[in-house]
Design a protein around this motif. Sequence first.
Motif, PDB file in Angstrom:
ATOM      1  N   VAL A 122       0.846  -1.199   0.000  1.00  0.00           N
ATOM      2  CA  VAL A 122       0.000   0.000   0.000  1.00  0.00           C
ATOM      3  C   VAL A 122       0.875   1.241   0.000  1.00  0.00           C
ATOM      4  O   VAL A 122       0.639   2.190  -0.750  1.00  0.00           O
ATOM      5  N   ALA A 123       1.914   1.230   0.844  1.00  0.00           N
ATOM      6  CA  ALA A 123       2.826   2.369   0.919  1.00  0.00           C
ATOM      7  C   ALA A 123       3.621   2.540  -0.381  1.00  0.00           C
ATOM      8  O   ALA A 123       3.982   3.667  -0.740  1.00  0.00           O
TER       9      ALA A 123
ATOM     10  N   ASP B  89      12.468   7.451  -0.230  1.00  0.00           N
ATOM     11  CA  ASP B  89      13.128   7.574   1.067  1.00  0.00           C
ATOM     12  C   ASP B  89      12.600   6.527   2.043  1.00  0.00           C
ATOM     13  O   ASP B  89      11.386   6.443   2.258  1.00  0.00           O
ATOM     14  N   LYS B  90      13.495   5.739   2.621  1.00  0.00           N
ATOM     15  CA  LYS B  90      13.046   4.654   3.504  1.00  0.00           C
ATOM     16  C   LYS B  90      12.374   5.185   4.760  1.00  0.00           C
ATOM     17  O   LYS B  90      11.470   4.528   5.314  1.00  0.00           O
TER      18      LYS B  90
ATOM     19  N   VAL C 157       8.746   5.821   3.912  1.00  0.00           N
ATOM     20  CA  VAL C 157       7.993   4.560   3.828  1.00  0.00           C
ATOM     21  C   VAL C 157       7.722   4.022   5.230  1.00  0.00           C
ATOM     22  O   VAL C 157       6.620   3.546   5.536  1.00  0.00           O
ATOM     23  N   THR C 158       8.716   4.088   6.097  1.00  0.00           N
ATOM     24  CA  THR C 158       8.525   3.634   7.480  1.00  0.00           C
ATOM     25  C   THR C 158       7.412   4.410   8.161  1.00  0.00           C
ATOM     26  O   THR C 158       6.559   3.836   8.853  1.00  0.00           O
ATOM     27  N   THR C 159       7.380   5.724   7.961  1.00  0.00           N
ATOM     28  CA  THR C 159       6.328   6.556   8.554  1.00  0.00           C
ATOM     29  C   THR C 159       4.954   6.135   8.048  1.00  0.00           C
ATOM     30  O   THR C 159       3.986   6.033   8.820  1.00  0.00           O
ATOM     31  N   ALA C 160       4.853   5.865   6.739  1.00  0.00           N
ATOM     32  CA  ALA C 160       3.575   5.432   6.163  1.00  0.00           C
ATOM     33  C   ALA C 160       3.157   4.075   6.722  1.00  0.00           C
ATOM     34  O   ALA C 160       1.974   3.849   7.039  1.00  0.00           O
TER      35      ALA C 160
ATOM     36  N   PHE D  42      12.909  -3.940  -0.981  1.00  0.00           N
ATOM     37  CA  PHE D  42      12.668  -3.332   0.317  1.00  0.00           C
ATOM     38  C   PHE D  42      12.784  -4.406   1.400  1.00  0.00           C
ATOM     39  O   PHE D  42      12.155  -5.466   1.297  1.00  0.00           O
ATOM     40  N   ARG D  43      13.550  -4.131   2.439  1.00  0.00           N
ATOM     41  CA  ARG D  43      13.698  -5.057   3.557  1.00  0.00           C
ATOM     42  C   ARG D  43      12.976  -4.485   4.784  1.00  0.00           C
ATOM     43  O   ARG D  43      13.334  -3.424   5.284  1.00  0.00           O
TER      44      ARG D  43
END
Length: 246
Positions: A115-116, A142-143, A146-149, A236-237
């Motif tokens: 989704v992100a 930016d990782k 993505v983490t925030t999302a 993406f990990r």
Amino acid sequence: MPSVTEALFRDDAYLTGAEATVLDVNDRGGIVLDRTVFYATSGGQPGDSGTLSRADGSTITIATTVTGETKDEIVHVPAEGSALPEAGETVALAIDWERRHNLMRMHTACHLLTVACPFPITGAAVGETESRVDFDMAETIDKAEVTTALMAMVEADHPVYAQWIDEAALDANPGLVKSKNVRPPTGTGRIRLVCIGDDASIDSQPCGGTHVKMTGEIGPIHIGKIEKKGRENRRFRIRFGAPPQA
């Protein structure tokens, strides 16, 4: 003729045990039961491990679980050197719940990542502490963003549930399939969708894996690394826990 194993995990991923009857032990020592709580390796999610307890009190360690000649035949692979049961025996099943629950959390997190990052999926592998999802994308992302999302969806504690549609409905909505190269198996007349959010407001995609009931159960996760795996492929990990401090 291949056996049919009732997949109890498909309706309740939180079942940790059950009783079952041994249908067969194949020529490679794989144990086929009439019903099981053990998930078989599929869709990037590893098969379950655990134990089968026999009436005489002895225990058979199950190293992993795979599909047999068809997706309906689930084969429990015993650890090397384990005694084998006889057809007709009743055994008590117990999965390694801590491992399964981590895989459930991770698999659900992978759905949130799609989704992100709404790009076609070219590969995926679910792990106990780290998972990867590969996307067909060329741009840089930016990782931290993505983490925030991801964490916004985790903290919103959206419901996660499965529903079934017929194959015609999938044909009419091809966008439900996020994988670029792999189509969900057909031929049974129906497709299992895993939905996130009320009325699938966050996500809906074909999947036969096991997932948590609420996104909040995933806990803290972050993108540990984004790797370039080709001109138009990014890996993406996802890892458990908060991002490490710089």
